[in-house]
Every structure is written in structure tokens, then in C-alpha cells.
Design an enzyme around this catalytic site. Sequence first.
Site, PDB file in Angstrom:
ATOM      1  N   THR A 115       0.874  -1.155  -0.019  1.00 60.14           N
ATOM      2  CA  THR A 115      -0.103   0.012   0.096  1.00 60.14           C
ATOM      3  C   THR A 115       1.022   1.254   0.068  1.00 60.14           C
ATOM      4  OG1 THR A 115      -0.258  -0.190   2.460  1.00 60.14           O
ATOM      5  CG2 THR A 115      -2.092  -1.020   1.142  1.00 60.14           C
ATOM      6  N   HIS A 121     -12.032  32.904  -0.433  1.00 58.67           N
ATOM      7  CA  HIS A 121     -13.188  31.994   0.027  1.00 58.67           C
ATOM      8  C   HIS A 121     -14.064  31.806  -1.344  1.00 58.67           C
ATOM      9  CE1 HIS A 121     -16.431  30.557   2.531  1.00 58.67           C
ATOM     10  NE2 HIS A 121     -17.235  31.566   1.578  1.00 58.67           N
ATOM     11  N   GLY A 142       8.174  -2.265  -3.032  1.00 60.34           N
ATOM     12  CA  GLY A 142       9.361  -1.522  -2.891  1.00 60.34           C
ATOM     13  C   GLY A 142      10.001  -1.825  -4.186  1.00 60.34           C
ATOM     14  N   ILE A 167       2.885   3.302  -5.105  1.00 59.48           N
ATOM     15  CA  ILE A 167       2.623   2.693  -6.357  1.00 59.48           C
ATOM     16  C   ILE A 167       1.250   1.571  -6.280  1.00 59.48           C
ATOM     17  CG2 ILE A 167       3.335   0.744  -8.242  1.00 59.48           C
ATOM     18  CD1 ILE A 167       6.149   2.092  -7.613  1.00 59.48           C
TER      19      ILE A 167
END
Length: 482
Positions: A179, A449, A272, A182
Amino acid sequence: MQTKRTEVAVIGAGTAGMSAYRAARAGGKRALLIESGPYGTTCARVGCMPSKLLIAAAEAAHAVRAAPAFGVHPGPLRIAGKEVMARVRGERDRFVGFVLDGIEQIPAEDKLRGHARFLGPGRLQLDDHTIIEADSVVIATGSTPIVPDEWRRAGPRVITSDQVFDWTDLPDSVAVVGTGVIGLELGQALHRLGVRVTLFARGGSVVQLSDPLVREVAARALADELDIRFQTEIAALEADADKDGGQVALTSRDAAGNLRTERFSYVLAAIGRSPNVGGLGLESAQLALDRHGIPLYDKHTMQCGSSAVFIAGDADNERPVLPEAADQGRIAGDNAARFPRTQPGLRRTPLTIAFSEPQIAVVGASYKELCVSHSGRFAIGQVSFENQGRSRVMLQNHGMLRVYGEFGSGRFLGAELAGPRAEHLGHLLAWACQAKLTVAAMLDMPFYHPVVEEGVRTALRDLAHHLSKEPEEVCQDCTPGT
């Protein structure tokens, strides 16, 4: 075996390598650019650009599904996988073409093909055809996705992100292991494009988040949409060729030890990347290495020890993102050209972004880093996007921003956030961090705003309030509330 003499040899023609080559040439030195694989950067071929193309398609599909919440009711959604992937591949090839055009501009005599390894300091051998003698060397060899050997034995349906962008159609199902950036980006994009996706995480991490509150909010928002299995490891992968077209049988083990076997068209390994420094013969270069086999180097000069060897990009395993590779390459090439009179180069404020929804960004010093470097000396301000005006207008009102400031100086130190428009908020905060602005100075800046940036102002006001008080406790275990 021929011998070539040069002043600077650059190993690797990716983002870092090309930056190093150009910097060396700008420094007035002769330089050689060495590449053993295809030309074209990781970003253009299999990284940032093709992944964003897939995400853009996914966002279009998601917008159709989300439209009824605004009272807008489109017709039935149809996702043509072949058309999606045709655009991804076509635009990907276009981006790669731009890189190749740049390579073409480099004189032919400056480009060498082959795998380089050190024979000694300043001496390289390319395959079995060329010896290179160089005054200085830049290592810019990039990185490779990690796939455990036992996973590879399950066959060609265990893939990395490199293979995703060569698909001609969308698959029925994909298991994404990891997770990180990638895994999360591709997993969510494929899910929104109608692919059955399950994400597996060995721990509880979400991308690069270390702040426990932001991580919790991000995980909850993502889990509302995606099938994410945290605290779950992969027990076994086996090819299952008996199924139509072939599948992979994936057995997972949850935190309670329960086993579960499911079948997927593909298993995407996103655990990884490993720096490409093996096989370079670094022992012959007489460089000091860390426990991972990466040369020890100065992060400001990119110099390895006191040697004439410099390192840049993913190869050094520091910040594996394109802007960092470009900066490191430029610094390494500049100092390789001026060796031994090296000088520090510009290292920018760290900024990492995941293009998921909610988007995720880490700016400057992370929560985890501050718990070490500023224990008891930093305060936290925060805002939830649940009731933030513009976020609710867009129906993107999920996520949290936490900002960090230094007691005494009031200087802004960094932030972690998961929320709408994080790619833009992250840039504003990174610029403030690099400019060494105080929180008070940031609050003096204009805020329009209604905009999402008003959430930044709310968090900064909260931070200013906490900075006005004395620190109450020392951050020793990185728990929230410090």
C-alpha cells in the site's frame, strides 16, 4: 578490447544520469553516458506518466458514478478496457518519445552501450568490449521493483508495475501487494475501472504517512471504497493454470493467523524498489558501503566519501522521486566536473505525493522525523476536511491535515495530509517550508473564499494556538497528541 579516456563517466541514462551528464558538460568537461538497458526514463516508461494516464481514466469513470449525488444522472457507464489501455500506451509512448529526442541530441561519441563495472577507482569495464578511464564517475543506475524469488516461481502472472502499462486490455482481477504509492495508486485506479482488486498490506502503513492520526483517517477513507487487508501477509502464491486463461492462487494470513486462498488474474508486487548497485563491482571502487551495499555519500554534494565517485537518483535509496533524481543528478554531475573542489548543491524541501483519493502528501519534516529531531520541541495543528466548506461542495470532504511548527522560533517545519487537492496544498506548504516562514507569516498570506486552502489556514491557526503555549510533554514514542 578498446580503451576510452574521459573526464566524467556517468553510469545510467535515466533522469539522474542525463542531469549529471548535462551538468558535467556545462562544467566544461568531456563526459560519457553509459546505458545497458533501453533509453527512456522510469518516469516516462513505467512510472509517473503512464500511472497518471491510468488514474485519469479512473477519475473519469468515478465522476460518472458520483454524479447522481449532485442530482446529475448520466446513462449507463461502459468502460472499454482496450480503449483505456490504448490511450495509456499511446500517450506513454509519446512521453517516452520526448525523452528519446533528448537522447538523440547527445553526440553519438558520448553514448556507450553496455553494463559497467568498476575495475578500480576511476576505471570501468563495459561488458567485454570497452575499458573506460575516467577522472570521476557518477553512479545513476536507478532501481528495480522487488519481487521475492518464491513469488516469481508462481509464473508470469506475478508482475510489477512495469508490466501493467503493456496490457492491451484490463484484466478481470488483480491482487495488489503493498500500500505504498505505486500499489495504492494503481490499485484504486484499476478498481475504479471495474477490475476486482484486493490490496494486501503486511502492516498498517498507507503510502509514506507516519502521523498516526492522518494515517488512520486515510486508511478509513480508503477502506470505505477499497478492499484493503491490513496486517495481512502473503503465505503462498501458486500458478493455477486450470482456470480460464490462467490465474494465481494467493493464500494470505491475517493478524489472527487465519489462512484464506483466493484466485486472481494477476498479482501485482508493489512492496518497494531495490537500488541497482549490485554487479557494479563497488568493492573494486574502494568505497565504504552501508548495510544495504549502497555507497556512503554526502547528501549535499552527492560525493561518496572523499573519492571521485558520486551517486544520484534511485541508486542512493534516499528519495526515489523524479524531482529529487534530477536535482541529485545535477549536483553529482557538477561536482564530478569540478572534483576535487566540490561544493554543496541545492537540496529542496522534501515533497512526496500520492495521486489516490484522498490524495496524500508529506511535506518537509515528517511526524516520525520530528519525533527524533525535535522531541518535545514541536507543536501540531490540525484540520479535518469533513466539514471544510469547499470540500463539502465538491463531495470530497474526507481526510485530515496536520501541520508542525517549532517552539520558540515559530518556524513551520512540515506537514502530513490526506485530503482533496493535496497535490496543490502540498506545494504551497513546501514553498513555505523552504522559505523558512514562520506560522505567523503564513497566516498573514491571502486566503480566498471558498477554497480548500482555507483548511490550511484553520490548521495553521490551531498550530499558532499551540505554539503560544509551553510544550507539555516530550514526544518519545510518536503517539498522537503531543
